[in-house]
Design an enzyme around this catalytic site. Structure first.
Site, PDB file in Angstrom:
ATOM      1  N   CYS A 166       0.858  -1.181   0.000  1.00  0.00           N
ATOM      2  CA  CYS A 166       0.000   0.000   0.000  1.00  0.00           C
ATOM      3  C   CYS A 166       0.894   1.230   0.000  1.00  0.00           C
ATOM      4  CB  CYS A 166      -0.934   0.000   1.214  1.00  0.00           C
ATOM      5  SG  CYS A 166      -1.990   1.460   1.294  1.00  0.00           S
ATOM      6  N   GLY A 167       1.054   1.843  -1.174  1.00  0.00           N
ATOM      7  CA  GLY A 167       1.939   2.985  -1.284  1.00  0.00           C
ATOM      8  C   GLY A 167       1.437   4.218  -0.571  1.00  0.00           C
TER       9      GLY A 167
END
Length: 357
Positions: free
Chosen positions: A104-105
């Site tokens: 999850c950037g």
């Protein structure tokens, strides 16, 4: 978990380019495992299957925070867990409305800001603090920019990104399209929205969502979505539908919407999805190391990204035969705190951990 059946959870919320991230500080049960990846497999259930039964106590907290009336179908968040070793500052188990993701950037950007803002990681008043975070797909680093004692931006350095297909034909209800597939902590399929007769505009969101869900399902058995070394990272997580934009001062610009999980929409340009796009653009010869991509979301917020010099030149593993290391990417944006919360579920509440519409 509180006493006498009362569920009591404390969290702090951030948004990164418009996408929410709810950081659980207290109230979640201890998650067993020797690594963040193992904890995710346990959270998913025996065998690590996304459809397997999940531990009820942990998943009840996830449901409480992501479902109405305390959350919504677009909510995203993470459980703080120990890192894999002393070289990292923290670990995180990412969650969304359908379960637990491998990467999850935007959450990494939010966690970097929180780690510095909260004092967990010391930071200069002016300069850059490095926050090392263990996520299910590996170790990532958040470079937190500071000015005048305030956090002004975060750039995260992702795990290596690898392209497994550039022009994979997929027959959709809108015709045959060519799809690019890249693994960047999670697996993303990219397709121009115009190839589907669509544009990345809010008014077309229902059609974009349907197209993304269809492409994700059609690729389920494709060899291109299988990770070469870790089966836990296999399978399409998100579909990136994108438009080309006029370049700004020579900078390559695109607008995208990412449809992930079971029809969830990323409000941000998607951090790990941006890493996937960078790898694809490099493999296509459109983006050289160090050159910037301006990546705009469906709501107009922006991440910037670049491929770092070094690493294997694209194309990556399946396109060149033997597995390769891939390219290392950096994606930058902003994160802002939106609230601090204490969520409770009182005994007798007939809605329990909530509902989704």
């Amino acid at each position: 978990m509180g006493v006498d059946g009362l569920m009591d959870v404390r969290a702090v919320d951030y948004h990164a380019a418009g996408e929410p991230f709810r950081i659980v500080l207290d109230g979640a049960p201890t998650i067993p495992g020797d690594s963040v990846a193992e904890r995710r497999a346990i959270a998913l259930g025996a065998g690590g299957s996304a459809t397997a039964p999940r531990p009820s106590a942990l998943d009840a907290v996830r449901q409480l925070l992501v479902r109405e009336p305390r959350g919504h179908a677009g909510m995203y968040g993470g459980f703080l867990v120990p890192p894999d070793d002393d070289e990292a500052h923290l670990g995180v188990l990412f969650w969304h409305k359908d379960g637990y993701s491998t990467a999850c950037g935007h959450g990494t950007i939010a966690l970097g800001a929180w780690a510095v803002d909260s004092g967990l990681v010391p930071a200069p008043a002016d300069g850059v603090a490095r926050v090392r975070i263990d996520v299910p797909s590996g170790r990532v680093t958040a470079l937190v920019q500071r000015s005048g004692g305030r956090t002004t931006g975060v750039t995260f350095r992702n795990v290596p990104s690898r392209v497994s297909a550039l022009k994979l034909p997929v027959t959709t209800s809108r015709g045959v399209v060519e799809v690019a597939v890249a693994h960047s902590g999670a697996c993303y399929a990219s397709v121009p929205a115009a190839a589907l007769g669509l544009a990345v505009e809010p008014g077309q969101l229902p059609e974009l969502t349907a197209a993304g869900r269809e492409i994700r399902a059609l690729l389920a058995d494709s060899e291109a979505v299988a990770h070469p070394t870790d089966a836990r990272l296999s399978g399409v997580y998100g579909v990136v539908l994108y438009d080309e934009l006029p370049s700004a001062d020579g900078v390559l610009s695109q607008r995208n919407v990412v449809v992930f999980a079971d029809g969830q929409i990323d409000r941000s340009p998607c951090g790990s999805g941006t890493s996937a796009r960078l790898a694809v653009l490099a493999a296509e010869g459109r983006l050289a190391p160090g050159e910037e991509l301006r990546h705009e979301s469906i709501i107009g917020t922006v991440f910037t990204g670049r491929v770092l010099p070094g690493g294997d030149p694209p194309p990556a593993w399946r396109l060149g035969g033997a597995p390769r290391e891939g390219v290392v990417t950096e994606v930058g944006g902003t994160a802002f705190r939106t609230g601090e919360h204490r969520f409770v579920l009182e005994p007798g509440d007939s809605l329990g951990t909530g509902f989704l519409l």
